[in-house]
Design a protein around this motif. Structure first.
Motif, PDB file in Angstrom:
ATOM      1  N   GLU A   1      -4.373  -0.103  -1.438  1.00  0.00           N
ATOM      2  CA  GLU A   1      -3.445  -1.231  -1.399  1.00  0.00           C
ATOM      3  C   GLU A   1      -2.108  -0.865  -0.762  1.00  0.00           C
ATOM      4  O   GLU A   1      -1.543  -1.635   0.013  1.00  0.00           O
ATOM      5  CB  GLU A   1      -3.222  -1.777  -2.814  1.00  0.00           C
ATOM      6  CG  GLU A   1      -4.427  -2.516  -3.376  1.00  0.00           C
ATOM      7  CD  GLU A   1      -4.153  -3.145  -4.716  1.00  0.00           C
ATOM      8  OE1 GLU A   1      -3.151  -2.779  -5.356  1.00  0.00           O
ATOM      9  OE2 GLU A   1      -4.939  -4.017  -5.129  1.00  0.00           O
ATOM     10  N   ALA A   2      -1.577   0.317  -1.088  1.00  0.00           N
ATOM     11  CA  ALA A   2      -0.268   0.691  -0.561  1.00  0.00           C
ATOM     12  C   ALA A   2      -0.296   0.799   0.957  1.00  0.00           C
ATOM     13  O   ALA A   2       0.612   0.335   1.651  1.00  0.00           O
ATOM     14  CB  ALA A   2       0.187   2.009  -1.187  1.00  0.00           C
ATOM     15  N   ILE A   3      -1.350   1.397   1.486  1.00  0.00           N
ATOM     16  CA  ILE A   3      -1.468   1.561   2.938  1.00  0.00           C
ATOM     17  C   ILE A   3      -1.752   0.219   3.597  1.00  0.00           C
ATOM     18  O   ILE A   3      -1.171  -0.112   4.642  1.00  0.00           O
ATOM     19  CB  ILE A   3      -2.556   2.595   3.269  1.00  0.00           C
ATOM     20  CG1 ILE A   3      -2.112   3.989   2.800  1.00  0.00           C
ATOM     21  CG2 ILE A   3      -2.860   2.614   4.761  1.00  0.00           C
ATOM     22  CD1 ILE A   3      -3.128   5.088   3.017  1.00  0.00           C
ATOM     23  N   ASP A   4      -2.628  -0.580   2.993  1.00  0.00           N
ATOM     24  CA  ASP A   4      -2.905  -1.904   3.543  1.00  0.00           C
ATOM     25  C   ASP A   4      -1.651  -2.766   3.556  1.00  0.00           C
ATOM     26  O   ASP A   4      -1.394  -3.506   4.513  1.00  0.00           O
ATOM     27  CB  ASP A   4      -3.989  -2.602   2.720  1.00  0.00           C
ATOM     28  CG  ASP A   4      -5.381  -2.049   2.999  1.00  0.00           C
ATOM     29  OD1 ASP A   4      -5.535  -1.299   3.985  1.00  0.00           O
ATOM     30  OD2 ASP A   4      -6.310  -2.349   2.227  1.00  0.00           O
ATOM     31  N   GLN A   5      -0.876  -2.664   2.490  1.00  0.00           N
ATOM     32  CA  GLN A   5       0.338  -3.465   2.410  1.00  0.00           C
ATOM     33  C   GLN A   5       1.335  -3.049   3.486  1.00  0.00           C
ATOM     34  O   GLN A   5       1.976  -3.895   4.123  1.00  0.00           O
ATOM     35  CB  GLN A   5       0.981  -3.323   1.028  1.00  0.00           C
ATOM     36  CG  GLN A   5       2.245  -4.169   0.892  1.00  0.00           C
ATOM     37  CD  GLN A   5       2.959  -3.936  -0.419  1.00  0.00           C
ATOM     38  OE1 GLN A   5       2.634  -3.013  -1.157  1.00  0.00           O
ATOM     39  NE2 GLN A   5       3.940  -4.749  -0.715  1.00  0.00           N
ATOM     40  N   PHE A   6       1.457  -1.751   3.705  1.00  0.00           N
ATOM     41  CA  PHE A   6       2.372  -1.280   4.740  1.00  0.00           C
ATOM     42  C   PHE A   6       1.924  -1.774   6.114  1.00  0.00           C
ATOM     43  O   PHE A   6       2.732  -2.217   6.934  1.00  0.00           O
ATOM     44  CB  PHE A   6       2.454   0.241   4.731  1.00  0.00           C
ATOM     45  CG  PHE A   6       3.490   0.792   5.681  1.00  0.00           C
ATOM     46  CD1 PHE A   6       4.813   0.889   5.313  1.00  0.00           C
ATOM     47  CD2 PHE A   6       3.121   1.214   6.952  1.00  0.00           C
ATOM     48  CE1 PHE A   6       5.774   1.386   6.189  1.00  0.00           C
ATOM     49  CE2 PHE A   6       4.055   1.718   7.836  1.00  0.00           C
ATOM     50  CZ  PHE A   6       5.384   1.800   7.448  1.00  0.00           C
ATOM     51  N   ALA A   7       0.607  -1.710   6.381  1.00  0.00           N
ATOM     52  CA  ALA A   7       0.093  -2.208   7.657  1.00  0.00           C
ATOM     53  C   ALA A   7       0.374  -3.695   7.817  1.00  0.00           C
ATOM     54  O   ALA A   7       0.715  -4.156   8.916  1.00  0.00           O
ATOM     55  CB  ALA A   7      -1.413  -1.934   7.745  1.00  0.00           C
ATOM     56  N   GLU A   8       0.271  -4.441   6.734  1.00  0.00           N
ATOM     57  CA  GLU A   8       0.572  -5.867   6.793  1.00  0.00           C
ATOM     58  C   GLU A   8       2.056  -6.101   7.089  1.00  0.00           C
ATOM     59  O   GLU A   8       2.422  -7.014   7.845  1.00  0.00           O
ATOM     60  CB  GLU A   8       0.164  -6.540   5.484  1.00  0.00           C
ATOM     61  CG  GLU A   8       0.634  -7.990   5.320  1.00  0.00           C
ATOM     62  CD  GLU A   8       0.142  -8.918   6.427  1.00  0.00           C
ATOM     63  OE1 GLU A   8       0.796  -9.956   6.650  1.00  0.00           O
ATOM     64  OE2 GLU A   8      -0.871  -8.608   7.085  1.00  0.00           O
TER      65      GLU A   8
END
Length: 464
Positions: free
Chosen positions: A83-90
């Motif tokens: 989630e943390a990495i996906d959120q940063f990419a978003e």
């Protein structure tokens, strides 16, 4: 050894049935060297790219073996979405107003996609290194910006440009450079439409900085995995619960008074002691006040943490987040001057705010500003895992004694809060730093009187 890599961890990605070689299939740099050498001079090499114009087409065998060995050490290949990495990419995607932002890692014969935002197309978790845009990016020292992929000889025949499925026309990628100097992959932007204007100088600088932040996330992730592995091999000491004290213990109630420090008592020596910081803290409190509190799980505490509102989550935007990530305290100050302190009192959907981020990264100037009277953010906040700003501070690889002293001055009960795993803040600290933390607690023992500032709160940390 070559493995068949079939990955379908997330429904937003398609499943690959092609065979790709991976660093995961080899034990060390020597075996990687031999594997790379075996395809060095063949037309269908999976890691040497076609030579087009003057563009570099590969590292040396030794450089590539070292790069792959370092990539493997990050333990990020073939892992589920996070989630943390996906959120940063978003956040990156939204900041550039592009359809997709992607975290890609360049493996031996493939590009492995760790994060791909958005969710409206199916994108393969892995593609051939020959078809990858990012495989060219890591051969450069800076950004690779392709305004129209269809007009670029290096990429016009790629399956991602002319094939079936998602077809791209614009690409901009910044290499992820590890502390060891290895280019592991890229943080990149993709669009179906060409962008004749490319990226402005400001946008290029922003993407480079965001790539550095993403790399730091991977470094932090590797450090966390290493710490967890060591703890699993040698379970962390549990904080002792309250035992019947031989001293006179205080019975805390809502109308109790703050106990005075006991006189003529022997305090535990921080130098000679071998206690872990939690044990030393409880021993110090018991010696000084005749009270030995218990550690409580964050999710069990009643009326302790602030409740985050929808308005505070809506206020969590890229401008303030980027300023915090870049340790730009002057920018944060300008936001407060323009819009008031509420602009910084914002949180993501996991309950993390700017204070969590600054504490975790050891940004002292920002923490000091966020705790100042001008902003005065609450420190009684927790993420969905039960971690507080005190946990985040102790998580830093270097002992952040100054930041902990500021948090302790506001509310020392944070020392007694455990996350979902049952870990207190000090259980995130490295064992080599235990002497530092014992001495810190001894030197700042007067601030422990803050434990008794609100008897209703302290009552939750005292055994009955």
């Amino acid at each position: 050894m070559t493995g068949m890599r079939i990955i379908s961890n997330n429904s937003r990605h398609t499943t690959s049935t092609e065979t790709f070689r991976s660093a995961l299939d080899y034990d060390g740099e020597d075996s990687l060297c031999r594997a790379l050498q075996s395809q060095l001079h063949i037309d269908s090499s999976d890691w040497v790219l076609p030579s087009i114009d003057e563009s570099p087409c590969s590292f040396t065998v030794q450089e590539e073996a070292k790069r792959l060995h370092i990539l493997k050490s990050y333990q990020v290949l073939n892992t589920d979405n996070e989630e943390a990495i996906d959120q940063f990419a978003e956040e990156v995607r939204a900041s550039f107003d592009v359809p997709w932002a992607c975290l890609s890692l360049v493996d031996m014969g493939r590009q492995y996609t760790k994060a791909f935002e958005r969710q409206d197309i199916a994108f393969p978790k892995e593609i051939s290194r020959q078809d990858s845009f990012c495989s060219r990016t890591i051969l450069q020292d800076s950004l690779l910006i392709v305004k129209d992929l269809l007009l670029d000889d290096r990429f016009k025949d790629s399956k991602l440009v002319k094939g079936t499925g998602p077809l791209f026309r614009f690409y901009a990628g910044a290499p992820l450079v590890s502390p060891e100097g290895a280019k592991l992959g890229t943080l990149c932007l993709l669009d179906r439409d060409p962008r004749p204007q490319g990226l402005t100088a400001q946008e290029q600088e922003t993407l480079l900085n965001q790539a550095k932040e993403m790399m730091q996330m991977l470094v932090d992730r590797r450090n966390k995995l290493s710490t967890q592995r060591k703890r699993s091999e040698s379970p962390p000491p549990t904080s002792p619960r309250l035992e019947p004290s031989e001293k006179k213990c205080c019975e805390m109630s809502c109308d109790s008074v703050i106990p005075l420090p006991q006189l003529n008592v022997q305090l535990p020596d921080p130098v000679k002691s071998t206690l872990n910081p939690d044990e030393y803290l409880l021993a110090l409190i018991e010696a000084m006040y005749g009270v030995k509190p218990v550690v409580k799980a964050a999710l069990e505490l009643v009326d302790y943490f602030d409740i985050i509102t929808e308005e505070q989550m809506a206020a969590y935007n890229m401008d303030v987040v980027t300023a915090c990530r870049q340790n730009d305290v002057e920018k944060l100050q300008s936001f407060v001057e323009a819009s008031g302190r509420d602009v910084l009192d914002c949180y993501n959907r996991f309950g993390e705010g700017l204070l969590n981020m600054a504490c975790r990264r050891g940004f002292k100037d920002i923490v000091k500003f966020l705790l100042s009277d001008k902003v005065k953010l609450s420190i009684r906040i927790r993420d969905d895992y039960g971690r507080t700003p005190m946990h985040d501070t102790c998580w830093n690889p270097e002992p952040q004694t100054e930041i902990v002293s500021w948090l302790m001055a506001v509310d020392p009960t944070l020392f007694l809060v455990a996350d979902k795993r049952g870990f207190t803040p000090f259980q995130y600290a490295r064992q080599n730093d235990w002497p530092v933390w014992r001495q810190f607690l001894f030197s700042n023992r007067d601030r422990l009187s803050g434990l008794f500032a609100d008897p209703r709160v302290l009552k939750q940390f005292v055994s009955h």
